[in-house]
Write an enzyme that holds these catalytic residues in place. Structure first.
Site, PDB file in Angstrom:
ATOM      1  N   ASP A 271       0.674  -1.129   0.226  1.00 28.27           N
ATOM      2  CA  ASP A 271       0.031   0.198  -0.058  1.00 28.27           C
ATOM      3  C   ASP A 271       0.856   1.212   0.019  1.00 28.27           C
ATOM      4  O   ASP A 271       1.576   1.432   0.878  1.00 28.27           O
ATOM      5  CB  ASP A 271      -0.649   0.006   1.226  1.00 28.27           C
ATOM      6  CG  ASP A 271      -2.124   1.040   1.091  1.00 28.27           C
ATOM      7  OD1 ASP A 271      -3.203   0.451   0.630  1.00 28.27           O
ATOM      8  OD2 ASP A 271      -1.793   2.003   1.546  1.00 28.27           O
ATOM      9  N   HIS A 284      -4.164  14.515  -9.570  1.00 31.83           N
ATOM     10  CA  HIS A 284      -4.332  13.156  -9.907  1.00 31.83           C
ATOM     11  C   HIS A 284      -3.277  12.703 -11.075  1.00 31.83           C
ATOM     12  O   HIS A 284      -2.782  11.667 -11.069  1.00 31.83           O
ATOM     13  CB  HIS A 284      -5.688  12.988 -10.491  1.00 31.83           C
ATOM     14  CG  HIS A 284      -6.460  12.886  -9.458  1.00 31.83           C
ATOM     15  ND1 HIS A 284      -6.791  11.773  -8.730  1.00 31.83           N
ATOM     16  CD2 HIS A 284      -7.162  13.960  -8.688  1.00 31.83           C
ATOM     17  CE1 HIS A 284      -7.809  12.086  -7.383  1.00 31.83           C
ATOM     18  NE2 HIS A 284      -8.022  13.411  -7.518  1.00 31.83           N
ATOM     19  N   ASP A 288      -1.175   9.412 -10.673  1.00 33.98           N
ATOM     20  CA  ASP A 288      -0.989   8.240 -11.728  1.00 33.98           C
ATOM     21  C   ASP A 288       0.415   7.920 -12.095  1.00 33.98           C
ATOM     22  O   ASP A 288       0.514   6.944 -12.296  1.00 33.98           O
ATOM     23  CB  ASP A 288      -1.968   8.683 -12.889  1.00 33.98           C
ATOM     24  CG  ASP A 288      -3.477   8.784 -12.799  1.00 33.98           C
ATOM     25  OD1 ASP A 288      -3.856   8.358 -11.602  1.00 33.98           O
ATOM     26  OD2 ASP A 288      -4.271   9.172 -13.786  1.00 33.98           O
ATOM     27  N   TYR A 305      12.282 -13.303  -8.882  1.00 30.48           N
ATOM     28  CA  TYR A 305      11.450 -14.154  -8.027  1.00 30.48           C
ATOM     29  C   TYR A 305      10.558 -14.956  -8.617  1.00 30.48           C
ATOM     30  O   TYR A 305       9.927 -15.735  -7.848  1.00 30.48           O
ATOM     31  CB  TYR A 305      10.826 -13.142  -6.779  1.00 30.48           C
ATOM     32  CG  TYR A 305      11.591 -12.374  -5.919  1.00 30.48           C
ATOM     33  CD1 TYR A 305      12.308 -12.908  -4.931  1.00 30.48           C
ATOM     34  CD2 TYR A 305      12.246 -11.123  -6.400  1.00 30.48           C
ATOM     35  CE1 TYR A 305      13.219 -12.165  -4.129  1.00 30.48           C
ATOM     36  CE2 TYR A 305      13.320 -10.567  -5.483  1.00 30.48           C
ATOM     37  CZ  TYR A 305      13.414 -11.195  -4.422  1.00 30.48           C
ATOM     38  OH  TYR A 305      14.599 -10.289  -3.615  1.00 30.48           O
ATOM     39  N   GLU A 315      -4.398   2.383  -4.675  1.00 28.35           N
ATOM     40  CA  GLU A 315      -2.908   2.395  -4.292  1.00 28.35           C
ATOM     41  C   GLU A 315      -2.477   1.036  -3.734  1.00 28.35           C
ATOM     42  O   GLU A 315      -1.223   1.167  -3.093  1.00 28.35           O
ATOM     43  CB  GLU A 315      -2.695   3.759  -3.454  1.00 28.35           C
ATOM     44  CG  GLU A 315      -2.944   3.486  -2.260  1.00 28.35           C
ATOM     45  CD  GLU A 315      -4.430   4.257  -1.753  1.00 28.35           C
ATOM     46  OE1 GLU A 315      -5.373   4.042  -2.615  1.00 28.35           O
ATOM     47  OE2 GLU A 315      -4.361   4.556  -0.431  1.00 28.35           O
TER      48      GLU A 315
END
Ligand code: C2E
Ligand code: MG
Ligand code: MG
Length: 668
Positions: A271, A284, A288, A305, A315
């Site tokens: 997050d 915004h 983005d 990985y 997000e």
């Protein structure tokens, strides 16, 4: 097939031979046709030749019947040509010779078949029969034009040679002029007719090929379009990562692999910290851009990985990776944190002293447990993420089943909280707040208590965070305010009661209105209530919170800042909100034994006093501390020295005894 034809077809969208919709010129199209039809022609040539040779040999019977004097030679010629043709053909086939050469062999077989028979036949003494019998030459012409599927040119050349031979023999074999003319016309008509039918057949085949090509192109195009749609439905349009639907499918695959063959894996939730703040501050578009940068950096690092990454929500990102040990998943989670930090995207307006974009990361690892469910691992990663945020963000936490904050215990608590009000498991206790100058109890703080079904008490430090996380705090909060009004304020037990209010409540639209409703219904005025706000997890000062606070103030409710000095945001909150009272956290008083601690307390008090707020010190437990509060000139105090939290009933009883409202009350 290449994809050129499909794209061109899509542009023009209509049919017709030699059209550029196929993306090929007429010549290219023809040669494609020949290439594509080679396999069928090759397949058909073999049985064709065998049947032709068989019929050719069967005609030995008519030789014996019509020209018996040379039949031995004609039959020998038939066998020689037939066997040679078949042998040549079979050898060529085995050697993989091209279809065009196989056709040439068949064409040569037709010509030699006719010439081979003709040569001994014309030696027959019965010239008249020979002249009739020769007419069968037209069958060879038909064979070239109609029986085999030669390319048109080869058919024409072959049948033309037969025609020439027919004409030559017609010319030399003695017969009447009329006879020669009739046969000549017959031969030429036969040639024209069979060639025309051959040409029509060829055109028809070519058109069938074009239609098939078009169908194929349309099919390919539809398949491509379907694939593109599928890709689109599984891709997050902003970051290009897999979207939630796609990653959920992957999760199911990982899960079933683990269930079937025990391939363990980890789920990591990421997050971006204070992203709403970032959006608010930079707009915004920048928001983005920030998400794209984070997404790209993470998907680059995940490649090492063998993991999958997707965007899980606004997000929030998710990573799934097959790993053998817990430590590995923790290493990956840490690496994710460092990667985001390494991007060093400026985020000046965070309130925790960090000035770049960071991420909080929660990881969970597959573990054997009863009634294991797919969603559980995500749930566990979510809990770990919550802990990462609670630990100050920009860090990674692994779900620990033994940790009460994240364990099943908290799951049970969440369930318990849902039924708490209905089952009477929740109650309020009140702790007195004393005015230092007058020595009187001026207010009470309402503190929530929760007991389990078996009566065991659950400390607020455990259930309040769960209630905040699950949203149960909203209903509990409303219940607390209503209860305070009915059991404490209506009977004038105390002038003011302070109620702890979580920022989550303040952020919820309609909170101030619901408080107004409670006040209206209970008939209590707003100035009898104070709301204590603690800078907690949700330390971002949303504009919603500010708006809600000003609405509450309009109702007459006082706003207090609780536990001042324990969080990051306290100072900026002081600047933004005009708090009536600031409660200094008890840790400052308890550290006063040391000169440094004492200096700290005095500094904090000076700071708050300069801003004109009333000061309340929490955690006054001893006489010395009480004396110190008098000395420093603190406005209000709270703590065990003044009184422990007790249920409303105990105050009602005491008040009945003393008949003195608002005086200092000490609970047992
Ligand atoms: P808080 O609002 O700072 O409440 C004060 C806490 O300190 C209470 O713990 C109280 O029992 C304790 N305390 C009071 N005097 C003393 C003292 O002299 N010494 C010591 N060592 N402790 C003292 P409690 O009841 O466990 O509450 C803990 C926290 O839970 C509260 O801190 C508050 O943040 C939260 N909380 C309690 N009730 C509610 C509620 O109704 N709503 C919300 N949102 N939070 C609540
Ligand atoms: Mg409090
Ligand atoms: Mg407090």
């Amino acid at each position: 097939m290449n994809d050129r034809p499909s794209s061109v077809l899509a542009e023009t969208g209509h049919a017709g031979p030699y059209e550029p919709r196929y993306g090929l010129g007429p010549d290219e199209l023809r040669s494609l046709y020949h290439r594509e039809t080679q396999a069928t022609r090759r397949q058909e040539a073999r049985p064709g030749l065998w049947i032709a040779v068989a019929i050719y040999l069967l005609f030995s019977a008519t030789d014996l019947l019509l020209i018996p004097d040379v039949a031995a030679y004609t039959i020998a010629a038939r066998f020689a040509v037939g066997v040679t043709a078949l042998l040549t053909f079979e050898v060529q086939l085995r050697r993989g010779v091209g279809t065009d050469w196989l056709d040439v062999t068949c064409a040569a077989a037709i010509i030699f078949g006719y010439v081979g028979w003709l040569c001994p036949a014309v030696l027959s003494a019965d010239k008249e029969t020979v002249s009739y019998y020769m007419v069968f030459g037209t069958i060879f012409m038909m064979g070239a034009n109609l029986f085999f599927t030669f390319r048109f040119n080869l058919s024409i050349v072959t049948s033309a040679i037969i025609l020439c031979i027919l004409y030559a023999v017609n010319y030399f074999v003695p017969s009447t002029l009329t006879y020669k003319m009739v046969l000549g016309i017959f031969y030429i008509s036969c040639f024209i007719f069979t060639s025309y039918v051959n040409w029509k057949l060829n055109e028809e085949r070519y058109n069938v090929f074009l239609n098939a090509l078009e169908a194929k192109i349309q099919h390919n195009e539809a398949t491509e379009r379907g694939k593109a749609l599928l890709r689109l439905s599984r891709t997050d349009p902003l970051t290009g990562l897999e979207n939630r639907r796609a990653i959920d499918e992957k999760l199911r695959d990982y899960w079933s692999d683990w269930q079937r063959v025990g391939t363990s894996f980890g789920a990591i939730l990421i997050d971006v910290d204070f992203f709403k703040k970032f959006n608010d501050c930079y707009g915004h578009q920048e928001g983005d851009r920030c998400l794209i940068l984070v997404a790209n950096a993470l998907s680059d690092m995940i490649k090492q990985y063998d993991g999958s990454i997707g965007r899980y929500g606004g997000e929030e990102f998710i990573v799934l990776a097959r790993m053998e040990k817990k430590d590995q998943i923790m290493d990956l989670a840490e690496a994710i944190c460092r990667t985001v930090e390494g991007l060093a995207i400026t985020h000046e307006l965070r309130r925790d002293g960090v000035s770049i974009v960071t991420a909080s990361v929660g990881a969970a690892f597959t573990r054997k447990q009863t009634a294991a469910k797919l969603e559980k691992i995500i749930h566990e990663a979510d809990r770990a993420l919550y802990l990462a945020k609670a630990s100050g963000r920009n860090c990674a936490r692994l779900f620990d089943p033994t940790d009460p904050q994240s364990s099943d215990e908290s799951e049970n608590l969440a369930a318990l909280l849902k039924i708490a009000i209905g089952q009477g498991l929740v109650s309020l206790v009140y702790q007195p707040i004393q005015d230092v100058a007058s020595g009187k109890v001026e207010a009470m703080e309402a503190l929530m208590r929760l007991k389990m079904l078996d009566g065991t008490l659950v400390p607020p430090s455990l259930f309040i965070p769960v209630a905040e996380r699950t949203g149960a705090i909203l209903e509990l909060g409303r219940w607390a305010i209503r209860t305070v009004c009915t059991e404490m304020l209506l009977d004038d037990h105390v002038r003011v009661v302070s109620v702890n209010v979580s920022p989550i409540q303040l952020k919820t639209p309609g909170f101030a209105a619901s408080v107004a409703t409670i006040l209206g219904e209970t008939g209590v005025t707003g100035n009898r209530l104070a709301f204590e706000i603690t800078e907690g997890l949700e330390m971002e000062m949303h504009s919603d919170i500010l708006r809600c606070i000003s609405d509450l103030k309009l109702l007459g409710i006082k706003i207090w800042l609780d536990d001042f000095g324990t969080g990051f945001a306290g100072l900026s909150w002081l600047r933004l909100i005009d708090f009536d009272t600031v409660k200094i956290d008890r840790s400052f008083l308890h550290d006063c034994g040391e000169p440094k601690g004492m200096a700290m307390l005095q500094d904090i008090i000076a700071l708050v006093r300069n801003r004109g707020h009333q000061i309340l010190v929490e955690g006054v437990e001893t006489d010395q501390q009480l004396a110190l509060m008098h000395e420093i000139g603190i406005d209000k105090i709270q703590g065990y020295r003044v009184g422990r939290p007790a249920p409303a009933a105990s105050f009602q009883a005491k008040r009945a005894l003393h008949k003195r409202p608002f005086t200092m009350l000490k609970s047992a």
